[in-house]
Design a protein around this motif. Structure first.
Motif, short mmCIF file in Angstrom:
data_model
loop_
_atom_site.label_atom_id
_atom_site.label_comp_id
_atom_site.label_asym_id
_atom_site.label_seq_id
_atom_site.Cartn_x
_atom_site.Cartn_y
_atom_site.Cartn_z
N ALA A 196 -1.52 0.61 10.90
CA ALA A 196 -1.92 0.29 12.27
C ALA A 196 -1.24 -0.98 12.76
O ALA A 196 -0.99 -1.13 13.97
N PHE A 197 -0.91 -1.90 11.84
CA PHE A 197 -0.21 -3.12 12.21
C PHE A 197 1.31 -2.92 12.27
O PHE A 197 2.04 -3.89 12.44
N GLY A 198 1.76 -1.71 12.11
CA GLY A 198 3.18 -1.41 12.25
C GLY A 198 3.99 -1.50 10.98
O GLY A 198 5.23 -1.45 11.03
N MET A 199 3.35 -1.65 9.81
CA MET A 199 4.09 -1.70 8.56
C MET A 199 4.58 -0.31 8.17
O MET A 199 3.89 0.69 8.40
N THR A 200 5.75 -0.26 7.58
CA THR A 200 6.23 1.00 7.03
C THR A 200 5.44 1.30 5.75
O THR A 200 4.78 0.43 5.18
N LYS A 201 5.54 2.55 5.31
CA LYS A 201 4.80 2.94 4.11
C LYS A 201 5.26 2.14 2.89
O LYS A 201 4.45 1.72 2.07
N ALA A 202 6.57 1.94 2.79
CA ALA A 202 7.10 1.21 1.65
C ALA A 202 6.64 -0.25 1.67
O ALA A 202 6.25 -0.81 0.64
N ARG A 203 6.67 -0.87 2.86
CA ARG A 203 6.25 -2.27 2.96
C ARG A 203 4.75 -2.42 2.71
O ARG A 203 4.31 -3.36 2.03
N ALA A 204 3.96 -1.48 3.23
CA ALA A 204 2.52 -1.53 3.01
C ALA A 204 2.20 -1.34 1.52
O ALA A 204 1.32 -2.01 0.98
N LEU A 205 2.95 -0.47 0.88
CA LEU A 205 2.73 -0.24 -0.54
C LEU A 205 3.06 -1.49 -1.34
O LEU A 205 2.32 -1.88 -2.24
N TRP A 206 4.17 -2.14 -1.00
CA TRP A 206 4.63 -3.30 -1.78
C TRP A 206 3.82 -4.56 -1.48
O TRP A 206 3.55 -5.36 -2.39
N ARG A 207 3.43 -4.75 -0.21
CA ARG A 207 2.77 -6.00 0.18
C ARG A 207 1.25 -5.92 0.14
O ARG A 207 0.59 -6.95 -0.02
N ILE A 208 0.67 -4.73 0.31
CA ILE A 208 -0.78 -4.61 0.45
C ILE A 208 -1.42 -3.87 -0.73
O ILE A 208 -2.34 -4.37 -1.37
N ILE A 209 -0.90 -2.68 -1.02
CA ILE A 209 -1.57 -1.80 -1.96
C ILE A 209 -1.36 -2.25 -3.41
O ILE A 209 -2.32 -2.41 -4.17
N ILE A 210 -0.10 -2.46 -3.80
CA ILE A 210 0.20 -2.79 -5.20
C ILE A 210 -0.47 -4.10 -5.63
O ILE A 210 -1.04 -4.16 -6.73
N PRO A 211 -0.42 -5.19 -4.83
CA PRO A 211 -1.11 -6.42 -5.28
C PRO A 211 -2.60 -6.21 -5.54
O PRO A 211 -3.16 -6.80 -6.48
#
Length: 309
Positions: A196-211
């Motif tokens: 919703a904040f405009g992150m790509t799936k790869a960026r959301a995975l690396w910056r939000i989900i994985i941590p």
């Protein structure tokens, strides 16, 4: 004579309340006796082992830092680091493929995990080492077309490459399931919020989900690392000069089988103990956010209780 001491009247209802200001936990005699018995048994066992000449402790001390043993230890550690690094990277890709909406990616990842988890690691290592019996040459070709390049299999699949490929692919299958479980432990709403904040799936995975998933991934990964350092002993069957193969080469000359095996055991115990300490530190590091949340919840509950009174 006036009496300065006053006795408080018992509360209404006949309830008998005791003063617990100076109360202490009762002494547990049974537990103390159990501890003494266990320590006596352990001390007796250690005494027997230390004074049993058949263990050959002088031989263990003489060969513990032998150059051949240390060389084999370096090989085992190197195999562990390389195989774990490759396994984690491949496992991450397989986990993402398993969670993707693409049926082909899911199917291929599931097939890989099914095969490498379903067959013994020792069989896989022997298979890779004897790959030349199936394919005398390895080649890059266009399907149903000409061959672009080719190599003799024995020149490519050495004991080192067979060990790395076998350990890494087997580890990738297990790491894929560990990482997938960690990713599934993160609330789906986190991913939707990032999009919703405009992150790509790869960026959301690396910056939000994985941590956030690391708290669930780290403990089993630490167990896999400890298992890997022990699994490297299997490469001795393909003539890879690891720690176990090194001590075997020594006791084949000296016939000191038990003392040399004890050298390997002590080194494995030393390495795994260090890895256990490192795992505990990493778990504590990634558990900071949960502890902070628990403290914040406790404080808020306390404030609510005080406000209600």
């Amino acid at each position: 004579m006036s009496n300065d001491r006053t006795t408080a009247a018992p509360p209404s209802g006949g309830a008998d309340f005791r003063d617990v200001a100076h109360a202490h936990k009762p002494f547990q005699t049974g537990r103390l006796v159990l501890w003494v018995v266990v320590l006596l048994i352990a001390a007796n066992f250690l005494w027997i082992v230390a004074h049993n000449e058949n263990f050959g402790w002088p031989v263990v001390a003489a060969y513990f830092f032998d150059p051949t043993v240390i060389s084999g230890l370096y090989v085992s550690l190197g195999l562990t680091v390389v195989a774990m690094a490759i396994g984690i990277v491949l496992g991450l890709g397989l986990a993402i493929a398993r969670l993707s909406n693409d049926r082909l990616a899911r199917s291929l990842a599931s097939l890989f995990i099914w095969f490498f988890r379903g067959t013994p690691l020792l069989v896989q290592l022997i298979f890779w080492y004897n790959l030349s019996t199936l394919f005398p040459e390895l080649s890059i070709t266009i399907p149903f077309g000409p061959t672009l390049a080719s190599w003799e299999t024995n020149s490519v699949i050495t004991p080192m490459t067979a060990a790395i490929v076998g350990l890494a692919l087997n580890e990738a299958a297990y790491m894929a399931e560990i990482i997938r479980g960690g990713l599934l432990s993160v609330d789906r709403g986190q991913f939707e919020t990032a999009e919703a904040f405009g992150m790509t799936k790869a960026r959301a995975l690396w910056r939000i989900i994985i941590p956030q998933a690391m708290r669930s991934i780290v403990p089993p990964t630490g167990n896999q690392l400890i298992s890997m350092i022990k699994a490297t002993s299997l490469v001795s069957v393909i003539a890879m000069a690891d720690l176990l193969y090194s001590v075997q080469s020594i006791y084949n000359r000296t016939f000191e089988i038990v003392p040399m095996l004890l050298v390997a055991v002590l080194w494995y115990l030393f390495i795994t103990s260090i890895l256990n300490l490192g795992q505990s530190y990493i778990e504590a590091y990634y558990g900071r956010s949960e502890r902070r949340n628990n403290v914040a919840v406790a404080k808020s509950e306390t404030l609510v209780e005080e406000a209600s009174h």
